[in-house]
Design a protein around this motif. Sequence first.
Motif, PDB file in Angstrom:
ATOM      1  N   PHE A  38     -15.351  23.101  20.920  1.00 56.73           N
ATOM      2  CA  PHE A  38     -16.062  24.338  20.625  1.00 56.73           C
ATOM      3  C   PHE A  38     -17.044  24.137  19.463  1.00 56.73           C
ATOM      4  N   VAL A  39     -17.825  25.183  19.204  1.00 59.18           N
ATOM      5  CA  VAL A  39     -18.753  25.145  18.061  1.00 59.18           C
ATOM      6  C   VAL A  39     -18.453  26.344  17.160  1.00 59.18           C
ATOM      7  N   MET A  40     -18.780  26.209  15.895  1.00 60.98           N
ATOM      8  CA  MET A  40     -18.761  27.349  14.973  1.00 60.98           C
ATOM      9  C   MET A  40     -20.216  27.750  14.787  1.00 60.98           C
ATOM     10  N   LEU A  41     -20.510  29.006  15.073  1.00 60.82           N
ATOM     11  CA  LEU A  41     -21.891  29.470  15.063  1.00 60.82           C
ATOM     12  C   LEU A  41     -22.101  30.512  13.982  1.00 60.82           C
ATOM     13  N   LYS A  42     -23.143  30.343  13.198  1.00 61.90           N
ATOM     14  CA  LYS A  42     -23.548  31.381  12.240  1.00 61.90           C
ATOM     15  C   LYS A  42     -24.348  32.381  13.056  1.00 61.90           C
ATOM     16  N   ALA A 226      -3.141  23.906  27.505  1.00 67.57           N
ATOM     17  CA  ALA A 226      -3.642  25.256  27.233  1.00 67.57           C
ATOM     18  C   ALA A 226      -4.558  25.236  26.020  1.00 67.57           C
ATOM     19  N   SER A 227      -5.668  25.937  26.141  1.00 68.19           N
ATOM     20  CA  SER A 227      -6.575  26.093  25.009  1.00 68.19           C
ATOM     21  C   SER A 227      -6.268  27.424  24.341  1.00 68.19           C
ATOM     22  N   LEU A 228      -5.939  27.366  23.055  1.00 66.93           N
ATOM     23  CA  LEU A 228      -5.484  28.565  22.334  1.00 66.93           C
ATOM     24  C   LEU A 228      -6.634  29.288  21.648  1.00 66.93           C
ATOM     25  N   GLU A 229      -6.557  30.607  21.649  1.00 70.22           N
ATOM     26  CA  GLU A 229      -7.522  31.406  20.887  1.00 70.22           C
ATOM     27  C   GLU A 229      -6.854  31.780  19.562  1.00 70.22           C
ATOM     28  N   ALA A 230      -7.553  31.581  18.463  1.00 66.75           N
ATOM     29  CA  ALA A 230      -7.013  31.991  17.158  1.00 66.75           C
ATOM     30  C   ALA A 230      -8.169  32.440  16.292  1.00 66.75           C
ATOM     31  N   ARG A 231      -7.891  33.319  15.367  1.00 68.81           N
ATOM     32  CA  ARG A 231      -8.947  33.691  14.415  1.00 68.81           C
ATOM     33  C   ARG A 231      -9.158  32.498  13.501  1.00 68.81           C
ATOM     34  N   MET A 232     -10.397  32.175  13.224  1.00 67.72           N
ATOM     35  CA  MET A 232     -10.666  30.970  12.439  1.00 67.72           C
ATOM     36  C   MET A 232     -11.485  31.259  11.195  1.00 67.72           C
ATOM     37  N   GLY A 233     -11.168  30.505  10.122  1.00 65.45           N
ATOM     38  CA  GLY A 233     -11.948  30.592   8.902  1.00 65.45           C
ATOM     39  C   GLY A 233     -13.009  29.504   8.905  1.00 65.45           C
ATOM     40  N   CYS A 234     -12.573  28.260   8.698  1.00 64.49           N
ATOM     41  CA  CYS A 234     -13.546  27.171   8.593  1.00 64.49           C
ATOM     42  C   CYS A 234     -13.887  26.550   9.955  1.00 64.49           C
ATOM     43  N   GLY A 235     -12.866  26.356  10.796  1.00 65.54           N
ATOM     44  CA  GLY A 235     -13.106  25.744  12.107  1.00 65.54           C
ATOM     45  C   GLY A 235     -12.954  24.229  12.117  1.00 65.54           C
TER      46      GLY A 235
END
Length: 271
Positions: A38-42, A226-235
């Motif tokens: 995945f990517v972390m997007l601003k 399984a790919s998990l969904e979680a709330r992320m801070g830094c990534g």
Amino acid sequence: MPLQTEGMVVKNGRIKSLYFILWIYCPAIANQIKPGQFVMLKVAEDRAPLLRRPFSVYKSYPVDHPEKRKRGYLIIMYKRVGKGTQKMTALKKGQKVELIGPLGNGFTLPPLPSSGNNILIGGGMGIVSLFSLTETLGGRNLSVFIGGKTRGDILCVDDFKKLNSKVLIATEDGSLGIRGTVVDLFFSQRKNFKRNEKYSVYACGPVGMLKALAKNVTLRNFTCQASLEARMGCGFGACWGCVVKTNHSKTPYQRVCKDGPVFRLEDIVWE
Ligand SMILES: Cc1cc2nc3c(=O)[nH]c(=O)nc-3n(C[C@H](O)[C@H](O)[C@H](O)COP(=O)(O)OP(=O)(O)OC[C@H]3O[C@@H](n4cnc5c(N)ncnc54)[C@H](O)[C@@H]3O)c2cc1C
Ligand code: FES
């Protein structure tokens, strides 16, 4: 190796109701990203929201991709759920965006071309992160189970059908496909699975869906990632804001962003 880089918005528009599609020109990440990463997007130029948001890449086109006109593009499909994704809908063609990626481990893939029985199970937006597997798994020997609350939440059906995959749909209100969850649908097909064949299951969706799947996928001939969904801070593994409990004896708490987001389903401890 994750990169902190800049991309350029090529297109951003609504698909239907709360769902949008964003095209970003970012060859550096398009060249590297693998299914499940995945990517972390601003999502906006101003300070709010401060934290980048995690997104799977629905489709990516490395610079040697046969479709020349799409080379270097990343496509993100997203649902407007809160302030970050609301701001994201305002991104305009030509605008620069900051990205970090590719992040996470991604799916463990069979050798190319895969000849096994492959099953994708996606709940809600989860189906988006599974689409990138089709390049490796092929479409023909693929069964795809897609679930959502109502027919408006069912995504990607035509894309999977174009690949000649078998697509089965469930909605909780029965407005499309069978009435029930995608896990109910999957288990309703049990009689079609053969005891002497092996099945690889790739799943992504909300915690409740994965938990229900884990309870029931006890058959020996199934392996499930399984790919998990979680709330992320830094990534990228620094803040420990995304941990999940696993049955690894030495390191039971693992970071979804760095050690995942893909885990063996049987390794997760559901609480
Ligand atoms: C690895 C990964 C890949 C993802 N891929 C996609 C994708 O391809 N498309 C897409 O639309 N979304 C995806 N998501 C979810 C996406 O990151 C969140 O929807 C987004 O961060 C919400 O930001 P927001 O500011 O709009 O919402 P917020 O204002 O921060 O929250 C709004 C609501 O959404 C919930 N929420 C926020 N983040 C998450 C999360 N990570 N998991 C579950 N619920 C959440 C909150 O609990 C709250 O109820 C992914 C998440 C992860 C971890
Ligand atoms: S989001 Fe920071 S460690 Fe996972």
